[in-house]
Design an enzyme around this catalytic site. Structure first.
Site, PDB file in Angstrom:
ATOM      1  N   TYR A  49       0.855  -1.253   0.012  1.00 54.68           N
ATOM      2  CA  TYR A  49       0.163   0.189   0.003  1.00 54.68           C
ATOM      3  C   TYR A  49       0.700   1.404   0.155  1.00 54.68           C
ATOM      4  CZ  TYR A  49      -4.535  -2.074   0.731  1.00 54.68           C
ATOM      5  OH  TYR A  49      -5.806  -2.808   0.505  1.00 54.68           O
ATOM      6  N   ASN A 112     -12.983  -3.555   4.410  1.00 53.05           N
ATOM      7  CA  ASN A 112     -13.914  -3.525   3.395  1.00 53.05           C
ATOM      8  C   ASN A 112     -13.791  -4.946   2.590  1.00 53.05           C
ATOM      9  OD1 ASN A 112     -11.594  -2.956   2.136  1.00 53.05           O
ATOM     10  ND2 ASN A 112     -12.483  -1.135   1.607  1.00 53.05           N
ATOM     11  N   HIS A 115      -9.665  -6.499  -2.040  1.00 51.35           N
ATOM     12  CA  HIS A 115      -9.159  -5.568  -2.781  1.00 51.35           C
ATOM     13  C   HIS A 115      -9.312  -5.857  -4.350  1.00 51.35           C
ATOM     14  CE1 HIS A 115      -5.508  -3.202  -4.194  1.00 51.35           C
ATOM     15  NE2 HIS A 115      -5.242  -4.271  -5.028  1.00 51.35           N
ATOM     16  N   GLU A 126       1.211  -5.013  -8.615  1.00 51.28           N
ATOM     17  CA  GLU A 126       0.627  -5.832  -7.638  1.00 51.28           C
ATOM     18  C   GLU A 126       0.888  -7.592  -7.873  1.00 51.28           C
ATOM     19  OE1 GLU A 126      -2.541  -2.421  -6.469  1.00 51.28           O
ATOM     20  OE2 GLU A 126      -3.166  -4.159  -6.917  1.00 51.28           O
TER      21      GLU A 126
HETATM   22  P1  ADP Z   1     -10.029   0.915  -2.884  1.00 48.24           P
HETATM   23  O1  ADP Z   1      -9.741  -0.411  -2.123  1.00 48.24           O
HETATM   24  O2  ADP Z   1     -11.544   0.560  -3.057  1.00 48.24           O
HETATM   25  O3  ADP Z   1      -9.379   0.788  -4.238  1.00 48.24           O
HETATM   26  P2  ADP Z   1      -8.114   2.933  -1.877  1.00 48.24           P
HETATM   27  O4  ADP Z   1      -7.074   2.264  -2.800  1.00 48.24           O
HETATM   28  O5  ADP Z   1      -8.555   4.335  -1.726  1.00 48.24           O
HETATM   29  O6  ADP Z   1      -9.719   2.030  -1.945  1.00 48.24           O
HETATM   30  O7  ADP Z   1      -7.844   2.509  -0.238  1.00 48.24           O
HETATM   31  C1  ADP Z   1      -7.127   1.434  -0.076  1.00 48.24           C
HETATM   32  C2  ADP Z   1      -7.693   0.832   1.130  1.00 48.24           C
HETATM   33  O8  ADP Z   1      -7.378   1.725   2.542  1.00 48.24           O
HETATM   34  C3  ADP Z   1      -9.255   0.375   1.137  1.00 48.24           C
HETATM   35  O9  ADP Z   1      -9.675  -0.601   0.504  1.00 48.24           O
HETATM   36  C4  ADP Z   1      -9.580   0.500   2.770  1.00 48.24           C
HETATM   37  O10 ADP Z   1      -9.273  -0.812   3.207  1.00 48.24           O
HETATM   38  C5  ADP Z   1      -8.582   1.600   3.192  1.00 48.24           C
HETATM   39  N1  ADP Z   1      -9.072   2.757   3.205  1.00 48.24           N
HETATM   40  C6  ADP Z   1      -9.393   3.800   2.170  1.00 48.24           C
HETATM   41  N2  ADP Z   1     -10.060   4.893   2.540  1.00 48.24           N
HETATM   42  C7  ADP Z   1     -10.010   4.987   3.711  1.00 48.24           C
HETATM   43  C8  ADP Z   1     -10.421   5.662   5.071  1.00 48.24           C
HETATM   44  N3  ADP Z   1     -10.717   7.012   4.646  1.00 48.24           N
HETATM   45  N4  ADP Z   1     -10.092   5.520   6.271  1.00 48.24           N
HETATM   46  C9  ADP Z   1      -9.656   4.030   6.738  1.00 48.24           C
HETATM   47  N5  ADP Z   1      -9.151   3.218   5.680  1.00 48.24           N
HETATM   48  C10 ADP Z   1      -9.287   3.611   4.307  1.00 48.24           C
HETATM   49 MG    MG Z   2      -7.101   0.830  -4.353  1.00 49.23          MG
END
Ligand code: ADP
Ligand code: MG
Length: 138
Positions: A49, A112, A115, A126
């Site tokens: 990440y 959530n 990924h 990745e």
């Molecule tokens: P995605 O997984 O939908 O691509 P992002 O790449 O923006 O989302 O973020 C990576 C991961 O970081 C998210 O899946 C989630 O687990 C976490 N995340 C994203 N935004 C937040 C936030 N505002 N607060 C806490 N965790 C977050």
């Molecule tokens: Mg993402």
């Protein structure tokens, strides 16, 4: 044909819905061509990440991602990057469309369940973070 990386995150493994998540991809004709269960160290989670390293949620996210085993998968199909993201739903489960994985199973914006890579460039990076070409059966 396109490839993407998906991860069933520690909350998804803990909720025992690995199979449900995979089914939601397979039911749409998406193929699993590589798969492994592993536990991320905090360092390995931070590396994965790293694009988010300056975000306020980075430490919490990488703690969460290293809190238990995950299932990493290489998925293949037509337009699979966008289709997987559609099946996952929005990052925040409160905003995720009905019937998406995050709408049905996720507890909050961090935990959530799943990924999915967001671009062909990130998918390639990745996938190679976890898999060598020999581990992929496309
Ligand atoms: P995605 O997984 O939908 O691509 P992002 O790449 O923006 O989302 O973020 C990576 C991961 O970081 C998210 O899946 C989630 O687990 C976490 N995340 C994203 N935004 C937040 C936030 N505002 N607060 C806490 N965790 C977050
Ligand atoms: Mg993402």
């Amino acid at each position: 044909m396109q490839r993407t990386l998906s991860i069933v995150k520690p909350d998804g493994v803990g909720k025992q819905i690995i199979g449900k998540v995979i089914s939601m991809f397979e039911e749409k004709g998406i193929k699993v061509i590589g798969m492994r269960m592993l536990s991320l160290t905090r360092e390995k989670a931070k590396g994965f990440y790293r694009v988010h390293k300056d975000r306020p949620f980075f430490d919490s996210l990488t703690d969460f991602m290293s809190s238990g085993p995950v299932v990493v998968m290489v998925l293949e199909g037509e337009d699979v990057i966008n289709r997987v993201r559609g099946i996952m739903g929005a990052t925040d489960p409160k905003k995720a469309d009905k019937g998406t994985i995050r709408n049905m199973f996720a507890s909050d914006i961090e935990k959530n369940i799943v990924h999915g890579s967001d671009s062909p460039e990130n998918a390639a990076t990745e996938i190679s973070y976890f898999f060598s070409e020999m581990d992929i059966n496309g």
